[in-house]
Design an enzyme around this catalytic site. Structure first.
Site, PDB file in Angstrom:
ATOM      1  N   GLU A  45     -18.203  -0.808  -3.161  1.00 26.19           N
ATOM      2  CA  GLU A  45     -16.980  -0.614  -2.268  1.00 26.19           C
ATOM      3  C   GLU A  45     -17.336  -1.656  -1.024  1.00 26.19           C
ATOM      4  O   GLU A  45     -18.275  -1.750  -0.443  1.00 26.19           O
ATOM      5  CB  GLU A  45     -17.063   0.794  -1.734  1.00 26.19           C
ATOM      6  CG  GLU A  45     -15.925   1.456  -0.808  1.00 26.19           C
ATOM      7  CD  GLU A  45     -16.260   2.882  -0.662  1.00 26.19           C
ATOM      8  OE1 GLU A  45     -15.286   3.250   0.219  1.00 26.19           O
ATOM      9  OE2 GLU A  45     -17.389   3.324  -0.939  1.00 26.19           O
ATOM     10  N   LYS A 116      -7.603   3.098  -1.727  1.00 29.15           N
ATOM     11  CA  LYS A 116      -8.442   4.672  -1.626  1.00 29.15           C
ATOM     12  C   LYS A 116      -7.519   5.527  -1.151  1.00 29.15           C
ATOM     13  O   LYS A 116      -6.907   5.488  -0.080  1.00 29.15           O
ATOM     14  CB  LYS A 116      -9.644   4.491  -0.751  1.00 29.15           C
ATOM     15  CG  LYS A 116     -10.736   5.553  -0.969  1.00 29.15           C
ATOM     16  CD  LYS A 116     -11.976   5.334  -0.254  1.00 29.15           C
ATOM     17  CE  LYS A 116     -13.109   6.346  -0.152  1.00 29.15           C
ATOM     18  NZ  LYS A 116     -14.212   6.122   0.204  1.00 29.15           N
ATOM     19  N   CYS A 153     -14.910   5.544  -4.918  1.00 23.96           N
ATOM     20  CA  CYS A 153     -15.744   6.506  -4.244  1.00 23.96           C
ATOM     21  C   CYS A 153     -15.262   8.211  -4.424  1.00 23.96           C
ATOM     22  O   CYS A 153     -15.106   8.629  -5.320  1.00 23.96           O
ATOM     23  CB  CYS A 153     -16.290   6.227  -2.972  1.00 23.96           C
ATOM     24  SG  CYS A 153     -17.831   7.091  -2.474  1.00 23.96           S
TER      25      CYS A 153
END
Length: 200
Positions: A45, A116, A153
């Site tokens: 990330e 994200k 994530c």
């Protein structure tokens, strides 16, 4: 009986440095020979920026240079698809909130970008302050003959997050990059979450 498609995946650990765009790009480029025989290589990330960025992500010039840095990686990509994290410009332009993003790079160019969606705001995280949540259309990438969805994530850990939508949309494989802290016992917790998601 049908045959199973084989996809060779590299999970690349590099020691990124927060704010060191040129150095982090060089760290990615130094691994490309190692992943050349793979179909898909996953980097951490916020690969090119380091993580967490905190207030650095609020500097418009830095976010623009982050996009330029990930394009350097894309230009060097070959037949192995690279998933590389960076800070992307948000819907309000460089002066507005950025996105925590990954670029999907293949054949010398960026073939797609994912933002994200689920932004953690607990423990050491304050992403709700620092980023705009992703809200783009469903994207799947064909890698080695398989329809692949890319998440970041927290997107994997949150019930009702994007994973179900990707599966409903035809994803055959879900890959997730992350850069979260790693306390003792986290591997078991991760396995539990992934197992529950796969069984749902």
């Amino acid at each position: 009986a049908g045959t199973m498609t084989r996809v060779r995946v590299a999970m690349v650990q590099i020691d990124t440095v927060v704010g060191d765009l040129d150095g982090n790009v060089d760290r990615v480029l130094a691994t490309l020979d190692e992943v050349a025989d793979c179909d898909l290589a996953l980097y951490p990330e916020m690969t090119v920026t380091g993580y967490p960025l905190e207030d650095l992500v609020h500097k418009p010039g830095f976010v623009i240079r982050s996009r330029e840095a990930v394009e350097r990686v894309a230009e060097a990509s070959g037949s192995c698809t690279l998933v590389v994290g960076f800070a992307d410009v948000g819907p309000d332009g460089p002066d507005g909130p950025a996105h925590n993003a990954v670029a999907v790079c293949h054949g010398g160019r960026t073939v797609g970008t994912y933002h994200k969606e689920c932004l953690p705001t607990y423990d050491v995280f304050d992403e709700g302050r620092d980023y705009e949540p992703g809200s783009g259309p469903l994207q799947l990438f064909r890698v080695g003959g398989v329809r692949v969805a890319v998440t970041i994530c927290e997107d994997l850990w949150v019930a009702g997050g994007p994973v179900g939508r990707f599966l409903d949309g035809g994803a055959e494989m879900i890959v997730t990059v992350n850069g979260s802290p790693y306390p003792q016992g986290k591997q078991a917790a991760r396995e539990s979450v992934v197992t529950a998601t796969a069984a749902a």
